[in-house]
Design an enzyme around this catalytic site. Sequence first.
Site, mmCIF file in Angstrom:
data_model
loop_
_atom_site.group_PDB
_atom_site.id
_atom_site.type_symbol
_atom_site.label_atom_id
_atom_site.label_comp_id
_atom_site.label_asym_id
_atom_site.label_seq_id
_atom_site.Cartn_x
_atom_site.Cartn_y
_atom_site.Cartn_z
ATOM 1 N N HIS A 104 -2.689 0.931 -2.514
ATOM 2 C CA HIS A 104 -1.963 -0.313 -2.250
ATOM 3 C C HIS A 104 -1.191 -0.176 -0.935
ATOM 4 O O HIS A 104 -0.787 0.930 -0.552
ATOM 5 C CB HIS A 104 -0.994 -0.517 -3.419
ATOM 6 C CG HIS A 104 -0.338 -1.851 -3.464
ATOM 7 N ND1 HIS A 104 0.793 -2.146 -2.745
ATOM 8 C CD2 HIS A 104 -0.638 -2.969 -4.153
ATOM 9 C CE1 HIS A 104 1.161 -3.380 -3.002
ATOM 10 N NE2 HIS A 104 0.307 -3.912 -3.846
ATOM 11 N N ASP B 153 2.044 7.013 -7.520
ATOM 12 C CA ASP B 153 2.359 5.597 -7.621
ATOM 13 C C ASP B 153 1.925 5.161 -9.023
ATOM 14 O O ASP B 153 0.734 5.078 -9.323
ATOM 15 C CB ASP B 153 1.597 4.837 -6.526
ATOM 16 C CG ASP B 153 1.737 3.318 -6.663
ATOM 17 O OD1 ASP B 153 2.383 2.870 -7.626
ATOM 18 O OD2 ASP B 153 1.188 2.610 -5.808
ATOM 19 N N GLN C 234 0.505 0.788 -11.606
ATOM 20 C CA GLN C 234 -0.559 0.283 -12.488
ATOM 21 C C GLN C 234 -0.874 1.247 -13.637
ATOM 22 O O GLN C 234 -1.815 1.009 -14.398
ATOM 23 C CB GLN C 234 -1.854 0.041 -11.681
ATOM 24 C CG GLN C 234 -1.720 -0.977 -10.565
ATOM 25 C CD GLN C 234 -1.507 -2.410 -11.067
ATOM 26 O OE1 GLN C 234 -1.691 -2.717 -12.243
ATOM 27 N NE2 GLN C 234 -1.104 -3.289 -10.171
ATOM 28 N N LYS D 237 5.833 -5.283 -14.000
ATOM 29 C CA LYS D 237 4.429 -5.121 -14.411
ATOM 30 C C LYS D 237 4.341 -4.545 -15.821
ATOM 31 O O LYS D 237 3.267 -4.175 -16.289
ATOM 32 C CB LYS D 237 3.703 -4.196 -13.436
ATOM 33 C CG LYS D 237 3.542 -4.791 -12.028
ATOM 34 C CD LYS D 237 2.759 -3.849 -11.139
ATOM 35 C CE LYS D 237 2.892 -4.155 -9.674
ATOM 36 N NZ LYS D 237 2.084 -5.283 -9.226
ATOM 37 N N CYS E 183 -3.724 -6.531 -1.480
ATOM 38 C CA CYS E 183 -2.832 -5.564 -0.819
ATOM 39 C C CYS E 183 -3.482 -4.191 -0.654
ATOM 40 O O CYS E 183 -2.795 -3.172 -0.589
ATOM 41 C CB CYS E 183 -1.502 -5.393 -1.561
ATOM 42 S SG CYS E 183 -0.542 -6.873 -1.645
HETATM 43 N N1 PMP Z 1 1.343 0.111 -6.089
HETATM 44 C C1 PMP Z 1 0.376 -0.527 -6.768
HETATM 45 C C2 PMP Z 1 -0.832 0.251 -7.181
HETATM 46 C C3 PMP Z 1 0.517 -1.869 -7.086
HETATM 47 O O1 PMP Z 1 -0.444 -2.492 -7.758
HETATM 48 C C4 PMP Z 1 1.694 -2.554 -6.681
HETATM 49 C C5 PMP Z 1 1.881 -4.038 -6.994
HETATM 50 N N2 PMP Z 1 0.757 -4.820 -6.875
HETATM 51 C C6 PMP Z 1 2.670 -1.841 -5.979
HETATM 52 C C7 PMP Z 1 2.458 -0.515 -5.700
HETATM 53 C C8 PMP Z 1 3.924 -2.507 -5.510
HETATM 54 O O2 PMP Z 1 4.675 -2.965 -6.576
HETATM 55 P P1 PMP Z 1 5.926 -3.938 -6.319
HETATM 56 O O3 PMP Z 1 5.390 -5.110 -5.560
HETATM 57 O O4 PMP Z 1 6.376 -4.306 -7.689
HETATM 58 O O5 PMP Z 1 6.928 -3.165 -5.556
#
Ligand code: PMP
Length: 410
Positions: free
Chosen positions: A124, A201, A204, A227, A364
């Site tokens: 991401h 990270d 997910q 999430k 993203c």
């Molecule tokens: N890492 C991953 C794998 C994600 O899917 C996301 C959110 N889509 C993030 C980081 C960032 O999360 P946040 O926007 O809640 O900070």
Amino acid sequence: MLNSKDIRKDFPMLDGKTLMHGKPLIYFDNGATTLKPQCVIDAVCEYLSSYSGNAHRGDYDLSHQVDVAYEEAREVVQHFIHAKRKEEVVFTSGATDSLNLIANGYAKTHLKAGDEILLNVAEHASNTLPWFDVAEETGAVVKYIELDEEGRMTLENVKKAVTENTKIISLAIVTNVLGYEVPIKEITEYAHSKGIIVVADGAQSVPHIVTDVVRDDVDFLAFSGHKMCGPTGVGVLYGKYELLEETKPTRFGGGSNSRYNSCGLVTLKEPPYKFEAGTPHIEGVIGLGAAVKYLQSIGMENIRKRELELRHYAIEKMSQLDNVTVYNPNSEGAIAFNIKDVFAQDAASLFNTYGIAVRAGEHCAKILDEFLKVRTTCRVSFYFYNTEEEIDQFIEACKKGDDFLDAFFG
Ligand code: PMP
């Protein structure tokens, strides 16, 4: 055994009365954010309506009540991720904030020119851009671990990518588009044998699978409350205590120091408080605590099992459709797909007309297209409250993929 019917009653937005495009909402964008159960809404409302005071500030009963609730949430999160100490749990504004804190507060003070940071192309933006910035400021180099033909991260490929200059490996335990679970325990074991720090990270993974930071021996872990049934604007940075001690805060202010003088001499508090300058997102933290308790009441093993059932069911049905290409049939997380000859965002608009929320675009993960060889995809991501009936309706909508122009002109 998880009973979807009962579970759905916990979520006001699944009452059948929440409509999208005039149809009862089918929410398949849980990778973006999840719906909130009533108990989380109540916990947030209760703080706002009956004991709204600041945390760690006052000497009166109300303030004490807030402190207790805030620190209880920290302990709830600690046990949920199996951390050794509650002081290893830092509240942040989300996974992005946590990853930036590691990059700015730890990596920038520990890396030098020529050091290597390993990522992969499925990461991401929030686990890529902070590292680009570290590279720019320190002269370190970002490199990528190759994915196998399916898009999976393997220990073998990690070993191939590691050099004597590798200092940090930063990986999503489950990626947000391809949805493969990485062999994190094996990776940390290997990395530590080479003195490499592993940043995980968990945005997910933490909402979906049992998280055990001691078993997996990750050095840092980042995740977001929203999430996993919690409020937006709150998340967690877990760090091994000795690494948090070595990490510089990136924000300074009230609550993070025990004393300072006019010459600029500052004595910072110990972790986690040195990172939590300013009034925190108190209702967010309390809501996150309630969300974790809720997930625990269902059981993370049950959640995982149910989601895999739903995924399996959807893949079986999608693979029978000639007009659908699935890019990751064998992964464990989100399903990335396209409808033949239909631009992903157009397909998402078509699903919208059926009341179905799916994500479309680059998700993203803007360098993943180099691997997938398609610029944009649709993504469905389930949570334990989704059902086979909802998937059946989604499959019917997929069949109508060729009518996508109806989404605009119908
Ligand atoms: N890492 C991953 C794998 C994600 O899917 C996301 C959110 N889509 C993030 C980081 C960032 O999360 P946040 O926007 O809640 O900070």
